[in-house]
Design an enzyme around this catalytic site. Sequence first.
Site, PDB file in Angstrom:
ATOM      1  N   VAL A 198       1.136  -1.264  -0.151  1.00 15.79           N
ATOM      2  CA  VAL A 198      -0.185   0.231  -0.038  1.00 15.79           C
ATOM      3  C   VAL A 198       1.037   1.189   0.062  1.00 15.79           C
ATOM      4  CG1 VAL A 198      -1.617   1.121   0.582  1.00 15.79           C
ATOM      5  CG2 VAL A 198      -1.881  -1.428   1.020  1.00 15.79           C
ATOM      6  N   ILE A 213       4.600  -1.147   3.482  1.00 13.01           N
ATOM      7  CA  ILE A 213       4.301   0.195   3.002  1.00 13.01           C
ATOM      8  C   ILE A 213       5.112   0.443   1.832  1.00 13.01           C
ATOM      9  CG2 ILE A 213       4.088   2.140   3.947  1.00 13.01           C
ATOM     10  CD1 ILE A 213       2.463   0.551   5.563  1.00 13.01           C
ATOM     11  N   LYS A 214       4.763   1.196   1.076  1.00 14.41           N
ATOM     12  CA  LYS A 214       5.712   0.940  -0.385  1.00 14.41           C
ATOM     13  C   LYS A 214       5.385   2.743  -0.206  1.00 14.41           C
ATOM     14  CE  LYS A 214       4.529   0.067  -4.986  1.00 14.41           C
ATOM     15  NZ  LYS A 214       3.504  -0.177  -6.479  1.00 14.41           N
ATOM     16  N   ILE A 215       6.997   3.317  -0.655  1.00 21.59           N
ATOM     17  CA  ILE A 215       7.719   3.979  -0.948  1.00 21.59           C
ATOM     18  C   ILE A 215       8.747   4.767  -1.245  1.00 21.59           C
ATOM     19  CG2 ILE A 215       9.174   5.627   0.743  1.00 21.59           C
ATOM     20  CD1 ILE A 215       8.103   4.176   3.126  1.00 21.59           C
TER      21      ILE A 215
END
Length: 224
Positions: free
Chosen positions: A58, A84-86
């Site tokens: 996400v 967590i997509k960063i």
Amino acid sequence: MELYVDSANIEHIRHAASLGIISGVTTNPSLLAKEDPSVDPKTRILEIHKLVGGHLSVEVNSTDTEGMLREADEILSWFPEATIKIPMIPAGLAAVSKLASQEIPTNVTLVFSPTQAIAAANAGATYVSVFMGRLDDISVNSVDVLDEICEIWEVQGYESLIIAASIRHPIHIVEAAKSGADIATVPYKVLIQSLSHPQTDAGLKQFLSDYEKMNVEMKKAIVI
């Protein structure tokens, strides 16, 4: 090499999951924006995870470290299993490092070079997403870049998992596997395309035709 589906379309994901060949899903704001605007993105993401389980990335939307960390906390408050997509920017690396210290899984996205991949691994990224299609778009051989990154991983023993992303066609899937990527995240259309072959269709048609002929002959023999 594992296969993820790169989509936010619930029907596509449901079908892909029913085939038993995917072990995760990746999303991004662009994919979510293409879907029914009446469906809350949180609801859609939780629905996707219920269907597939496993990995689900996400993405945050902030471009500063503190904003990314706040978004990560908010995402984890309603979806504790999220990765967590960063984005691969300096502020993103600082956020990845902080989240890694808390044992929160991260997926560093928009990686286009070996030096970016190395930085993401050193920051503590759980996954490093290398964008093949977008490299090809700018006349850079994506396979060469992925080969370099996978070679570096083998030499250095990095633990981050390499995701081949921005997959445009089935050949990208094959090349990613040959290079040594751990995962390919594939659009639904390309995933389904990769399962088909004209010789499979022709062979099945022939088998069914021969089976029908055999049944007809058997019925004739019984009548006689």
